[in-house]
Design a protein around this motif. Sequence first.
Motif, short mmCIF file in Angstrom:
data_model
loop_
_atom_site.label_atom_id
_atom_site.label_comp_id
_atom_site.label_asym_id
_atom_site.label_seq_id
_atom_site.Cartn_x
_atom_site.Cartn_y
_atom_site.Cartn_z
N ALA A 103 6.26 59.52 54.95
CA ALA A 103 6.20 58.41 55.90
C ALA A 103 5.50 58.79 57.20
CB ALA A 103 7.61 57.89 56.21
N GLY A 104 5.61 60.06 57.61
CA GLY A 104 5.04 60.44 58.89
C GLY A 104 5.83 59.86 60.05
N GLY A 105 5.19 59.78 61.21
CA GLY A 105 5.87 59.32 62.42
C GLY A 105 5.79 57.82 62.60
N PHE A 106 6.47 57.07 61.76
CA PHE A 106 6.37 55.61 61.77
C PHE A 106 6.89 55.01 63.07
CE2 PHE A 106 5.18 54.78 57.37
CZ PHE A 106 4.70 53.49 57.42
N GLU A 107 8.01 55.50 63.56
CA GLU A 107 8.60 54.91 64.75
C GLU A 107 7.69 55.09 65.96
OE1 GLU A 107 12.95 54.78 67.00
OE2 GLU A 107 12.38 56.55 65.83
N GLY B 94 4.44 55.53 65.84
CA GLY B 94 3.28 54.68 65.61
C GLY B 94 3.54 53.23 65.90
N GLN B 95 4.72 52.73 65.53
CA GLN B 95 5.05 51.34 65.81
C GLN B 95 5.09 51.08 67.30
OE1 GLN B 95 8.48 49.60 63.84
NE2 GLN B 95 8.87 48.26 65.59
N ARG B 96 5.71 51.99 68.04
CA ARG B 96 5.83 51.79 69.49
C ARG B 96 4.45 51.75 70.16
NH1 ARG B 96 8.65 56.01 70.56
NH2 ARG B 96 6.97 57.34 71.35
N SER C 166 -2.42 60.29 68.66
CA SER C 166 -3.49 60.85 67.84
C SER C 166 -2.97 61.78 66.76
CB SER C 166 -4.51 61.58 68.72
OG SER C 166 -3.88 62.65 69.42
N PHE C 167 -1.76 62.35 66.98
CA PHE C 167 -1.21 63.24 65.95
C PHE C 167 0.25 62.98 65.62
CE2 PHE C 167 -0.85 65.60 70.01
CZ PHE C 167 0.52 65.86 70.04
N ALA C 168 1.00 62.32 66.50
CA ALA C 168 2.44 62.18 66.29
C ALA C 168 2.78 61.38 65.04
CB ALA C 168 3.10 61.55 67.51
N TRP C 169 1.89 60.47 64.61
CA TRP C 169 2.15 59.64 63.44
C TRP C 169 1.84 60.37 62.13
CZ3 TRP C 169 -1.55 58.75 59.75
CH2 TRP C 169 -2.86 59.15 60.08
N PHE C 170 1.09 61.45 62.20
CA PHE C 170 0.45 62.04 61.02
C PHE C 170 1.47 62.74 60.13
CE2 PHE C 170 -2.99 65.16 59.49
CZ PHE C 170 -3.45 64.29 58.53
N TYR C 171 1.36 62.57 58.82
CA TYR C 171 2.34 63.18 57.91
C TYR C 171 2.27 64.71 57.92
CZ TYR C 171 -1.87 62.92 55.01
OH TYR C 171 -3.15 63.00 54.55
N ALA C 172 1.19 65.30 58.43
CA ALA C 172 1.09 66.76 58.50
C ALA C 172 1.63 67.33 59.81
CB ALA C 172 -0.37 67.19 58.33
#
Length: 402
Positions: free
Chosen positions: A106-110, A112-114, A132-138
Amino acid sequence: MSAVVTGLGVLAPNGIGVETFWRHTLDSVSGIGPISSFDASGYPVRLAGEVPGFEARQHIPDRLVPQTDRVTQLALAATASALDDAALDPARLDAFDMGVVTACSAGGFEFGQRELENLWARGPQYVSAYQSFAWFYAVNTGQISIRHGMRGPTGVIVTEQAGGLDAIGHARRQVRGGTPLMVTGGVEAPLCPWALAAQIPNGRLSRRADPARAYRPFGADATGHVLGEGGAVLVLEDGDAARDRGAVRSYGEIAGYRATFDPEHGPSRLESAMRGAIEDAGLTPAGIDVVFADAAGLPELDLAEAQAITSVFGPGGVPVTAPKTMTGRLNAGGAVLDVATALLSIRDGVIPPTINVGRLADGCEIDLVTDVRSAPVRRVLIAARGYGGFNSAMVVSAEGYS
């Protein structure tokens, strides 16, 4: 060359920390309940397994909090716990002798939504640069390696529920290839409106409102699974290297692993993964003491798994358990949590229960463990299936050193 687990870090809906989680699991304490992290009243799915009482600032530096999604905060906390459990100070080791492989779907969905809400409502100048990176699954792999100075082999696996086993399997390959220590595992935090809305259309989430009836894998009235957050992180070491550094324990060895993939219109190849993992461990099915099931919670998938188990072991031929009925399915975190639970089963000689299932569905000819069962446990098979056709199986054993 053996790959042994010397440290465990667990954050689960029914407990933070290895011993709290394990005690609650043996006591059949469920972490599944109404979603509290946001108002889910307008959604057809309103239950989940949430990690209780987690405060990021108690586990990571303040400067990292605004840079990270909850999934990374959980992963960093689990990693710190695993390193402490292994009595390991990464600063005392060569940075290139330590690597990181994690799984995340899922990565950083919360996060990314915000930031998307900020973009839509206020404009691009209000979007955090960390998006730029907090949402990324890696990102979990990256943040763990940076925080602990681990500059050896790194990677990330994206195979949904099977991902945790695949990450451990890849880490074992690195250890066998000469890297003395790998941090590996899987953690997820898919509980925000955007993440939930993305998963509802797959039709696999239970819509029942009663936590005791929502997730009933192999049950006659199964209607899907409950989503959960959390997972586990392991410290995996070469057995000789761990002994040389004075490691305090080995929970057990990653003895066998195999992954398969289902053809689009063909039968499940889960059985092949199970047989392959057992063969890779140098065993026969008779050498397996218990199976930790994938436990999809959908009648057709449960039946397929039950038939695969029966084909390998015979009807009722091996105890089968699914303690994830107390946590929900944690996507990439679920199978790693099963590995951690299996290692604790080996340590204490007990099989944890599957709760709330009721009568088994027709055709599920398995010995499902529904109450705590004391038994000699030396070798455990863990099965996992990821959405899209991924199958993985792993054998953990008491071999190694102690």
